[in-house]
Design a protein around this motif. Structure first.
Motif, mmCIF file in Angstrom:
data_model
loop_
_atom_site.group_PDB
_atom_site.id
_atom_site.type_symbol
_atom_site.label_atom_id
_atom_site.label_comp_id
_atom_site.label_asym_id
_atom_site.label_seq_id
_atom_site.Cartn_x
_atom_site.Cartn_y
_atom_site.Cartn_z
ATOM 1 N N TYR A 35 -69.403 -18.037 17.500
ATOM 2 C CA TYR A 35 -69.546 -19.496 17.532
ATOM 3 C C TYR A 35 -68.498 -20.179 18.407
ATOM 4 O O TYR A 35 -68.339 -21.394 18.341
ATOM 5 C CB TYR A 35 -69.488 -20.058 16.113
ATOM 6 C CG TYR A 35 -70.769 -19.852 15.351
ATOM 7 C CD1 TYR A 35 -71.792 -20.788 15.399
ATOM 8 C CD2 TYR A 35 -70.963 -18.704 14.598
ATOM 9 C CE1 TYR A 35 -72.970 -20.598 14.704
ATOM 10 C CE2 TYR A 35 -72.146 -18.503 13.903
ATOM 11 C CZ TYR A 35 -73.142 -19.454 13.961
ATOM 12 O OH TYR A 35 -74.321 -19.242 13.272
ATOM 13 N N TRP A 36 -67.768 -19.397 19.202
ATOM 14 C CA TRP A 36 -66.819 -19.944 20.179
ATOM 15 C C TRP A 36 -65.787 -20.860 19.521
ATOM 16 O O TRP A 36 -65.461 -21.934 20.039
ATOM 17 C CB TRP A 36 -67.558 -20.705 21.280
ATOM 18 C CG TRP A 36 -68.448 -19.843 22.119
ATOM 19 C CD1 TRP A 36 -69.695 -19.402 21.787
ATOM 20 C CD2 TRP A 36 -68.176 -19.309 23.419
ATOM 21 N NE1 TRP A 36 -70.221 -18.633 22.788
ATOM 22 C CE2 TRP A 36 -69.316 -18.561 23.812
ATOM 23 C CE3 TRP A 36 -67.087 -19.411 24.300
ATOM 24 C CZ2 TRP A 36 -69.390 -17.904 25.040
ATOM 25 C CZ3 TRP A 36 -67.168 -18.751 25.515
ATOM 26 C CH2 TRP A 36 -68.294 -18.013 25.880
ATOM 27 N N GLN A 37 -65.262 -20.436 18.353
ATOM 28 C CA GLN A 37 -64.225 -21.231 17.702
ATOM 29 C C GLN A 37 -62.947 -21.252 18.535
ATOM 30 O O GLN A 37 -62.285 -22.273 18.641
ATOM 31 C CB GLN A 37 -63.942 -20.662 16.299
ATOM 32 C CG GLN A 37 -65.147 -20.681 15.367
ATOM 33 C CD GLN A 37 -65.619 -22.083 15.051
ATOM 34 O OE1 GLN A 37 -64.813 -23.010 14.980
ATOM 35 N NE2 GLN A 37 -66.918 -22.256 14.868
ATOM 36 N N ASP A 38 -62.596 -20.094 19.093
ATOM 37 C CA ASP A 38 -61.471 -19.998 20.025
ATOM 38 C C ASP A 38 -62.049 -19.660 21.390
ATOM 39 O O ASP A 38 -62.460 -18.525 21.647
ATOM 40 C CB ASP A 38 -60.482 -18.920 19.568
ATOM 41 C CG ASP A 38 -59.193 -18.919 20.392
ATOM 42 O OD1 ASP A 38 -59.213 -19.450 21.523
ATOM 43 O OD2 ASP A 38 -58.177 -18.400 19.912
ATOM 44 N N VAL A 92 -62.650 -14.108 26.721
ATOM 45 C CA VAL A 92 -62.124 -12.798 27.121
ATOM 46 C C VAL A 92 -63.048 -11.686 26.640
ATOM 47 O O VAL A 92 -63.401 -10.772 27.404
ATOM 48 C CB VAL A 92 -60.697 -12.603 26.566
ATOM 49 C CG1 VAL A 92 -60.245 -11.160 26.745
ATOM 50 C CG2 VAL A 92 -59.724 -13.549 27.259
ATOM 51 N N VAL A 93 -63.467 -11.752 25.363
ATOM 52 C CA VAL A 93 -64.342 -10.714 24.816
ATOM 53 C C VAL A 93 -65.693 -10.715 25.528
ATOM 54 O O VAL A 93 -66.208 -9.667 25.943
ATOM 55 C CB VAL A 93 -64.530 -10.919 23.298
ATOM 56 C CG1 VAL A 93 -65.564 -9.946 22.746
ATOM 57 C CG2 VAL A 93 -63.207 -10.737 22.572
ATOM 58 N N PHE A 94 -66.274 -11.901 25.691
ATOM 59 C CA PHE A 94 -67.578 -12.012 26.336
ATOM 60 C C PHE A 94 -67.513 -11.562 27.785
ATOM 61 O O PHE A 94 -68.365 -10.789 28.255
ATOM 62 C CB PHE A 94 -68.070 -13.455 26.238
ATOM 63 C CG PHE A 94 -69.351 -13.710 26.981
ATOM 64 C CD1 PHE A 94 -70.546 -13.132 26.569
ATOM 65 C CD2 PHE A 94 -69.361 -14.539 28.093
ATOM 66 C CE1 PHE A 94 -71.724 -13.367 27.246
ATOM 67 C CE2 PHE A 94 -70.543 -14.784 28.783
ATOM 68 C CZ PHE A 94 -71.719 -14.202 28.361
ATOM 69 N N GLY A 95 -66.502 -12.023 28.516
ATOM 70 C CA GLY A 95 -66.378 -11.653 29.921
ATOM 71 C C GLY A 95 -66.125 -10.165 30.109
ATOM 72 O O GLY A 95 -66.735 -9.531 30.987
ATOM 73 N N THR A 96 -65.251 -9.589 29.280
ATOM 74 C CA THR A 96 -64.933 -8.168 29.419
ATOM 75 C C THR A 96 -66.144 -7.292 29.133
ATOM 76 O O THR A 96 -66.469 -6.381 29.904
ATOM 77 C CB THR A 96 -63.785 -7.788 28.467
ATOM 78 O OG1 THR A 96 -62.648 -8.607 28.753
ATOM 79 C CG2 THR A 96 -63.403 -6.328 28.639
ATOM 80 N N THR A 97 -66.813 -7.563 28.015
ATOM 81 C CA THR A 97 -67.975 -6.741 27.672
ATOM 82 C C THR A 97 -69.114 -6.923 28.674
ATOM 83 O O THR A 97 -69.814 -5.952 29.007
ATOM 84 C CB THR A 97 -68.481 -7.105 26.261
ATOM 85 O OG1 THR A 97 -68.686 -8.529 26.174
ATOM 86 C CG2 THR A 97 -67.481 -6.678 25.211
ATOM 87 N N LEU A 98 -69.279 -8.130 29.185
ATOM 88 C CA LEU A 98 -70.337 -8.356 30.172
ATOM 89 C C LEU A 98 -70.034 -7.608 31.470
ATOM 90 O O LEU A 98 -70.935 -7.005 32.075
ATOM 91 C CB LEU A 98 -70.486 -9.852 30.444
ATOM 92 C CG LEU A 98 -71.653 -10.258 31.358
ATOM 93 C CD1 LEU A 98 -72.983 -9.815 30.755
ATOM 94 C CD2 LEU A 98 -71.650 -11.766 31.587
ATOM 95 N N GLU A 153 -76.353 -9.266 24.562
ATOM 96 C CA GLU A 153 -75.043 -9.937 24.508
ATOM 97 C C GLU A 153 -75.161 -11.411 24.874
ATOM 98 O O GLU A 153 -74.531 -12.268 24.229
ATOM 99 C CB GLU A 153 -74.055 -9.246 25.443
ATOM 100 C CG GLU A 153 -72.680 -9.881 25.396
ATOM 101 C CD GLU A 153 -71.678 -9.177 26.283
ATOM 102 O OE1 GLU A 153 -70.501 -9.551 26.239
ATOM 103 O OE2 GLU A 153 -72.073 -8.266 27.019
ATOM 104 N N LEU A 154 -75.956 -11.711 25.880
ATOM 105 C CA LEU A 154 -76.154 -13.114 26.249
ATOM 106 C C LEU A 154 -76.768 -13.907 25.097
ATOM 107 O O LEU A 154 -76.373 -15.051 24.839
ATOM 108 C CB LEU A 154 -77.043 -13.204 27.492
ATOM 109 C CG LEU A 154 -76.444 -12.637 28.792
ATOM 110 C CD1 LEU A 154 -77.480 -12.668 29.909
ATOM 111 C CD2 LEU A 154 -75.207 -13.422 29.201
ATOM 112 N N LEU A 155 -77.708 -13.283 24.400
ATOM 113 C CA LEU A 155 -78.332 -13.967 23.262
ATOM 114 C C LEU A 155 -77.350 -14.138 22.108
ATOM 115 O O LEU A 155 -77.323 -15.191 21.453
ATOM 116 C CB LEU A 155 -79.560 -13.175 22.791
ATOM 117 C CG LEU A 155 -80.761 -13.159 23.738
ATOM 118 C CD1 LEU A 155 -81.851 -12.239 23.205
ATOM 119 C CD2 LEU A 155 -81.312 -14.563 23.945
#
Length: 232
Positions: A49-52, A58-64, A184-186
């Protein structure tokens, strides 16, 4: 009339009493596990939910980036490049700090000393807790597989057959890595959108669910020898 001493263990275990009761001590490890599971689920919730924003980014960009790399290169190449990149950063920083300490003649020591002293060993109790938690899900999955493939409920097995048939078309269009990227995008977009438009989405989902239930009920009524589910 039952004696109070006979009733107290059962009352305390059902009501979650203090640690002075006999059954309370045996429930403490499970309580710790539930607290750990709650903390991990809360952390996942905050990420999705993008609280931080920084941490989630960082997590989203790295895994993507890793998934996109796996789509273009082999797993061995991606792992090798990731390890080389990490070693390049740590070795460069280690040499840089050594040069700075030599020039300034300081006694700061190893730059990663605090991380090297961390206790990262997995205890036997924690390992068994993780294995036991995993076995619960494995056993549940095995029971579900047996139910579906041995046709305990004809409707459920037909649903699985339809889903697998649809996945053959999905597999002809996408490969596994592409599906992971889309997943991951979803994961990082749908919860936020649902939270924003919850009322409208629930309305249309309810309409679709009612229509699906109606169609399934009609199909189930026409199929001979269907084992109907017991009401829960």
């Amino acid at each position: 009339m039952a004696e109070p001493a006979t009733q107290s263990p059962y009352i305390s275990s059902s009501a979650g009493g203090g640690s002075s009761e006999p059954g309370a001590a045996s429930t403490q490890p499970g309580g710790r596990d539930s607290k750990g599971a709650g903390a991990s689920s809360c952390a996942v919730h905050d990420l999705v939910y993008w609280q931080d924003v920084k941490k989630t980014g960082v997590v989203f960009g790295t895994t993507l980036i890793v998934l996109l790399s796996l789509a273009a290169f082999s797993v061995i190449s991606v792992l090798s490049y990731l390890i080389l990149a990490l070693l390049s950063v740590t070795i460069s920083f280690r040499i840089y700090k050594s040069v700075i300490q030599a020039v300034q003649k300081s006694e700061e020591g190893h730059p990663f000393k605090a991380y090297l002293d961390l206790d990262v060993a997995l205890s036997s109790e924690a390992f068994h807790n993780y294995v036991n938690a995993a076995m619960v899900h494995v056993n549940r999955a095995l029971k579900l597989i047996i139910r579906l493939f041995l046709v305990e409920d004809l409707v459920d097995s037909l649903k699985l057959a339809v889903v697998m048939w649809l996945l053959t078309y999905v597999g002809a269009i996408f490969n596994g890595i592409t599906l992971l990227i889309l997943g991951e995008l979803l994961i990082f977009s749908v919860p936020v959108v649902y939270e924003k438009y919850k009322t409208q989405i629930d309305h249309y989902v309810g309409i679709a669910r009612d229509q699906i239930k109606s169609v399934v009920a009609k199909i189930q009524a026409k199929l001979p020898g269907v084992v109907k589910k017991k009401p829960e």
